[in-house]
Design an enzyme around this catalytic site. Sequence first.
Site, short mmCIF file in Angstrom:
data_model
loop_
_atom_site.label_atom_id
_atom_site.label_comp_id
_atom_site.label_asym_id
_atom_site.label_seq_id
_atom_site.Cartn_x
_atom_site.Cartn_y
_atom_site.Cartn_z
CD GLU A 276 -1.91 2.25 1.57
OE1 GLU A 276 -1.65 3.13 0.70
OE2 GLU A 276 -1.94 2.48 2.77
CB CYS A 310 -0.87 7.58 0.60
SG CYS A 310 -1.83 6.31 1.40
#
Length: 503
Positions: A276, A310
């Site tokens: 991720e 993010c």
Amino acid sequence: MGSQDTTAQVADTGEAGGAGTARAAGRRLLIDGRLVDSERRLASLNPATGEFLADAPDATTAEAEAAVAAARRAFDATDWSTDVEFRIRCLNQLHRALTEQREDLRELTIAEVGAPRSLTHGPHLDEAIEIVRFYADLLEEYPLTEELGEIESRGRRHRRWVEKEAAGVVAAIVAYNFPNQLALAKLAPSLAAGCTIVLKAAPDTPLITLALGELIAEHTDIPPGVVNILSSSEVAVGEVLATHPDVDMITFTGSTATGRLIMAAAGRTIKKVFLELGGKSAMVLLDDADFATAAMFAGFMVCSHAGQGCAITTRLLVPADRHDSVVEQVAATMAGVPFGDPADAKNFMGPLISERQRDKVDAMVQRAVADGATLVTGGERVDPGFFYSPTLLANVDPDSEIAQEEVFGPVLAVIPYADEDDAVRIANNSIFGLSGAVFSASDERAIGVARRIRSGTFSINGGNYFAPDAPFGGFKQSGIGREMGRAGLEEFLQAKTFATVVA
């Protein structure tokens, strides 16, 4: 919730003030069921003040090897991987311990991470704790066996079925930005699946992760070796986890650059890999959007946790003929964002994690202005601590560094577009594909645009997708696999197909 970090560097931080500092300084590694110290120590700073907090263990490669050996032994020599009821009980114990210690964890998260108090009532802590509850409940009803039915082959009947079993020993490496959420999103499903795990804390925020080890050791029946938690400043410690032949799977949250290194290292022993990684998500304002609402949403979103997320939308795509008016509205919002001491509930935004990160953010803003972007508001360091004022850049070239690279700070780039097709093209003009958002008077139109943009998650008119039951992950170089939801459990499972002759 991916982020900026390095594979193996782990620093240690503490808790501000009085008794909290004493508790922070006492944090220990968890290896093979024992809370242990290390001869080496790390110093850490409170990002809101820049002042020393505490020191903590700095694990060696030998301790990493010991943690892997303990996890391997616990997986191979105990019934942890096969005793579903026991795993459910242990997850319930962990959830109870986290709930009971919630307020201590909250204060530590605020002090160590610089997380605003309001966000600890959401993804920074309270919602993260519910990830454990979700997987305990899911395991009670998740079908670990699937019947495929019978077939006739070579004149005989054959029964076939699939069983799901644990992937094995997991090495988990988390980032600094949401350490509770990231750790529990790896820990809970891996334990539910029957894996054993070595969890490595982030360089700047290990204390909150080490606190999980203490809760596990002191308040659950999780057997020795099933969970091991390390903090270390050695790059070699991360390399041990990424390359060790006794590690079956790596789950990593962090920067795309480090993710590439992890993937390459894991390839030496063909490990299962979950990544991720970074993002450069676009928020698209269509020409029929409620611009005032969307502008306010965009301004506050990029300031959430000082932009250290993010999935935060850091590119704002607006119709060219509305560019200046939208910029004016967003600037007013960002100029009014309250920031400062994250312990003060009135502040929406806290500090960046370190002076190093603030230097990076400021350098990118200065280069953007030099490249032709207009600095509308912000772009200033604010002391003491590692604060950076909410920053708006207008007239941004969609191919420029500031529009292509992850900043990980409270910086929003406004990009004009010609028409809907141009907006989709610009949104997809990225190596990343983690998240996105679109605003329109028509949900149907907005969903149509969202489906054309390659990303793993999407918000329609302010919709919130982030929850324990919702898969999270990215397209392209934003990662591989999905975290949370049923998909998050399945990342830690392997399918084994069986057949037997019945007639």
